[in-house]
Each structure stands twice: as C-alpha cells, then as structure tokens.
Design a protein around this motif. Structure first.
Motif, PDB file in Angstrom:
ATOM      1  N   MET A   1      -0.084  11.585  -2.713  1.00 15.61           N
ATOM      2  CA  MET A   1       0.259  10.337  -3.494  1.00 15.61           C
ATOM      3  C   MET A   1       1.884  10.270  -3.392  1.00 15.61           C
ATOM      4  N   LEU A   2       2.563  11.181  -3.408  1.00 17.73           N
ATOM      5  CA  LEU A   2       4.061  11.113  -3.179  1.00 17.73           C
ATOM      6  C   LEU A   2       4.168  10.294  -2.130  1.00 17.73           C
ATOM      7  N   ILE A   3       3.794  10.929  -0.772  1.00 19.35           N
ATOM      8  CA  ILE A   3       3.927  10.105   0.585  1.00 19.35           C
ATOM      9  C   ILE A   3       3.482   8.658   0.691  1.00 19.35           C
ATOM     10  N   ALA A   4       2.463   8.396  -0.183  1.00 19.53           N
ATOM     11  CA  ALA A   4       2.263   6.805  -0.547  1.00 19.53           C
ATOM     12  C   ALA A   4       3.169   6.233  -1.039  1.00 19.53           C
ATOM     13  N   LYS A   5       3.852   6.902  -2.154  1.00 17.87           N
ATOM     14  CA  LYS A   5       4.706   6.306  -3.138  1.00 17.87           C
ATOM     15  C   LYS A   5       6.113   6.204  -2.462  1.00 17.87           C
ATOM     16  N   SER A   6       6.507   6.996  -1.345  1.00 14.57           N
ATOM     17  CA  SER A   6       7.775   6.896  -0.891  1.00 14.57           C
ATOM     18  C   SER A   6       7.816   6.018   0.141  1.00 14.57           C
ATOM     19  N   ASP A   7       7.067   5.478   0.957  1.00 18.25           N
ATOM     20  CA  ASP A   7       7.143   4.498   1.879  1.00 18.25           C
ATOM     21  C   ASP A   7       7.646   3.094   1.293  1.00 18.25           C
ATOM     22  N   LEU A   8       8.775   2.735   1.034  1.00 20.93           N
ATOM     23  CA  LEU A   8       9.374   1.561   0.520  1.00 20.93           C
ATOM     24  C   LEU A   8       9.908   0.813   1.514  1.00 20.93           C
ATOM     25  N   SER A   9       9.883   0.986   2.775  1.00 15.50           N
ATOM     26  CA  SER A   9      10.747   0.367   3.770  1.00 15.50           C
ATOM     27  C   SER A   9      10.358  -1.043   3.933  1.00 15.50           C
ATOM     28  N   HIS A  10       8.841  -1.640   3.647  1.00 14.40           N
ATOM     29  CA  HIS A  10       8.471  -2.523   4.025  1.00 14.40           C
ATOM     30  C   HIS A  10       8.866  -3.525   2.697  1.00 14.40           C
ATOM     31  N   LEU A  11       9.433  -3.226   1.720  1.00 15.75           N
ATOM     32  CA  LEU A  11       9.767  -3.809   0.519  1.00 15.75           C
ATOM     33  C   LEU A  11      11.205  -4.217   0.296  1.00 15.75           C
ATOM     34  N   SER A  12      11.428  -5.302  -0.257  1.00 18.72           N
ATOM     35  CA  SER A  12      12.828  -5.790  -0.591  1.00 18.72           C
ATOM     36  C   SER A  12      13.601  -5.049  -1.820  1.00 18.72           C
ATOM     37  N   ALA A  13      14.783  -5.030  -1.798  1.00 18.43           N
ATOM     38  CA  ALA A  13      15.401  -4.370  -3.128  1.00 18.43           C
ATOM     39  C   ALA A  13      15.002  -4.992  -4.285  1.00 18.43           C
ATOM     40  N   ASP A  14      14.951  -6.304  -4.419  1.00 19.70           N
ATOM     41  CA  ASP A  14      14.190  -6.876  -5.521  1.00 19.70           C
ATOM     42  C   ASP A  14      12.931  -6.379  -5.971  1.00 19.70           C
TER      43      ASP A  14
END
Length: 339
Positions: A213-226
């Motif tokens: 779950m933590l790994i799934a939560k951690s991958d935010l590279s594809h999301l904008s700062a907003d």
C-alpha cells in the motif's frame, strides 16, 4: 480487552419528524429504513473514508459513496481486495446521509443538508467547526487509529461476520490511517482488529500488505503539484480562521521535495482561489518518519514557528518524528492560531 473509549451514542425515535430525518439506530440496524440512505466520508477522500462508507453500508444498510474521486492508494486496496469502488456522488440533497471519518462542516460535501445527517462514525476530535444539525444524530466517536477499526468492533458487537473482501478493505483502511502501525495515533484496538480482519481476509502477512500500500501511495510522479496538494487535504476552522492542511505520505519524499517550487506555486494559487487564511502542506516521509512542511507566506511561517517552537531558516520545515496530521500537525497549528 479493557474498553477505554470515547463513545457517543445518541438515539431518538423522532416520530412525526418533518424536514429532519430520524437518527440511525446503530445497535439494532433492522429498525432502520435505509432505502434512501447513503454513506459518505470527507472531501478529498482517503482510504479510511472510502472504506468506512463500504463497511457502514454493509452493517447498517444503505449505499456507499465517495464525495470526490478516490486516490491511488485506495484504488490499489479496492483492486487488491476485489471490491467495487463506491460511486462518486455530487448531489446528496435527496438522501438521508451517514457520515464516516469526519465531523467538521469544513470537510462536508456541499450538497449534504445538515438536517439529512442521521449518523456520524468517526475517530477525530470534535474541533472548531463541528457539523451543526437541527435534529439528534447517532454518533460513535472513539479515539482509535481509524474509522475502520470502530466499524470492525461494531461488526463484532452486532455478531456480523464480515465477508472476506470487506474484511480485506477494512484491514487496508487501518493500515493506511496508522501508516502500518507507525503513526502516533495507533492504538491496541487497531492491532487487535487488524489481526481479526486479516484472518477473515486470508492475509497472512499484514506488514507485506501494508508495504504494498505504501508503495502504491508513493508513486506520485505522474501527478501535478495541484493534484497532489489536494489529494489528501482537509479544511479546518481554527480561531475563526479558514485553514487548509494537505498531506502527501510517501516512501520517496525526496522526489516531491525536489518539486518544492511547483508546490509553492500551486499553494499560492489554491489559497487565493479558496479564500483561505492559512495553507500548509506536509510531504510526509513514511520511510524516515518525518514531516517536511511547506507554506505560502510569512504569516504561515510564523504560525509554524510558534506551533513547533522552532526557528525556521529555510523554505521548508523538517520535523523528525512527526507523521500525523490528526495527532501532531493539526493540533499544533490550531494551538498556535488560537493563542
């Protein structure tokens, strides 16, 4: 296990009520009329909020919903456990509504009418802007690590054996809100009911599930700062001031810290658009157990200096051992603003 809980159970028959709905019976669910009942958590729903709605609807009837789109971690948990995602609902005006995982009007979906609220099941403090309704509401509020823990206990009290899939998402919600038992909010009840849910779900390695779950939560590279700013975000009212606190919990905090300039820009725009008095954002490093706090202007910087009794000599405040918005960040900021 010794019961040391804060539990409010306020029930009423309210026969002959007109505009307001009768409080939901949390002890004898068969007494409830649930054809038009929906369950929903707070805006910017997290895993405990979404799963709370699923578990509550299974125990008490009604339909689980989400007020906004769900986040990547919650999507992972639902897929892992083979549970359908609750419908994202924008109009709650025609329903009686049960609320899970919050009690503040600042976090309430805008179309929920206070007179339609029939129950609140939550694990947060009743803060500066509680939901104010004209009718009696059934409440179950306990200082435990997650709403899912409370609902697992309620299932046990009602002699309801949760299906494998719902036990699975319930476990996921406990692990999410307690950061796999590392958060300061974790209680013995969370450990106890996590083990019970894991057994029902057929999960033999709780920690491995939590790490996934933590790994799934951690991958935010594809999301904008907003998008990241408001993905796990809550509005508060402290001392008459409108306060926003966003959190991104991640194993790869450095990737987000490198995007500080983007977050500062996004925060400034969001603060102005929402008319906030203060806005804070924590890049919470779940690997090293620390918060990296960002702010918009000097007023917020001063609040943080007072809140955590520290000097700030850069554009980010790092606080070792701080991981919980509920128990550490939010109360400290509230105390500083209300001084």
């Amino acid at each position: 296990m010794k019961q040391t809980i804060l539990k409010l159970a306020v029930l009423t028959a309210m026969t002959g009520a007109t505009s307001a709905h009768a409080a939901l019976d949390l002890f004898q669910p068969e007494n409830n009329k649930t054809d038009d009942l929906v369950w929903v958590g707070h805006m910017s729903p997290d895993t405990d909020s979404v799963v709370g709605a699923i578990m509550a609807s299974h125990l008490y009837g009604g339909t689980p919903t989400a007020a906004e789109a769900i986040n990547p971690e919650t999507t992972f948990v639902l897929n892992y456990c083979n549970v359908e995602s609750p419908k994202v609902t924008s109009d709650y005006s025609k329903f009686q509504v049960g609320l899970v995982d919050f009690n503040q009007k600042t976090q309430l979906a805008p179309t929920v009418k206070p007179e339609s609220v029939v129950a609140i099941i939550d694990h947060h403090a009743i803060g500066g802007a509680p939901i104010n309704a004209p009718q009696v509401i059934s409440m179950d509020i306990r200082e435990w690590g997650s709403t899912a823990t409370i609902l697992a206990a309620n299932a046990e009290s009602l002699n309801v054996t949760l299906p494998k899939s719902i036990a699975c998402v319930g476990l996921g919600a406990i692990l999410s809100d307690t950061v796999v038992f590392d958060s300061s909010t974790t209680t013995d009840y969370d450990h106890h009911y996590a083990e019970k849910l894991a057994k029902l779900a057929g999960i033999t390695d709780i920690n491995d599930f939590g790490q996934q779950m933590l790994i799934a939560k951690s991958d935010l590279s594809h999301l904008s700062a907003d998008a990241i700013l408001t993905m796990d975000y809550k509005n508060f009212e402290f001392g008459g001031k409108k306060v926003g606190i966003g959190v991104a919990e991640t194993l790869t905090a450095d990737q987000l810290i490198e995007r500080k300039a983007d977050f500062h820009k996004a925060m400034k725009a969001y603060k102005e658009a929402e008319g906030l008095d203060y806005l804070f954002f924590s890049i919470t490093d779940t690997k090293h157990k620390r918060a990296n706090l960002l702010w918009v202007d000097s007023a917020e910087k001063q609040i943080l200096k007072t809140a955590f009794n520290t000097d700030i000599n850069s554009d980010m405040l790092t606080l070792d051992g701080v991981t919980s918005r509920k128990r550490q960040i939010s109360p400290s900021i509230q105390n500083a603003i209300e001084k």
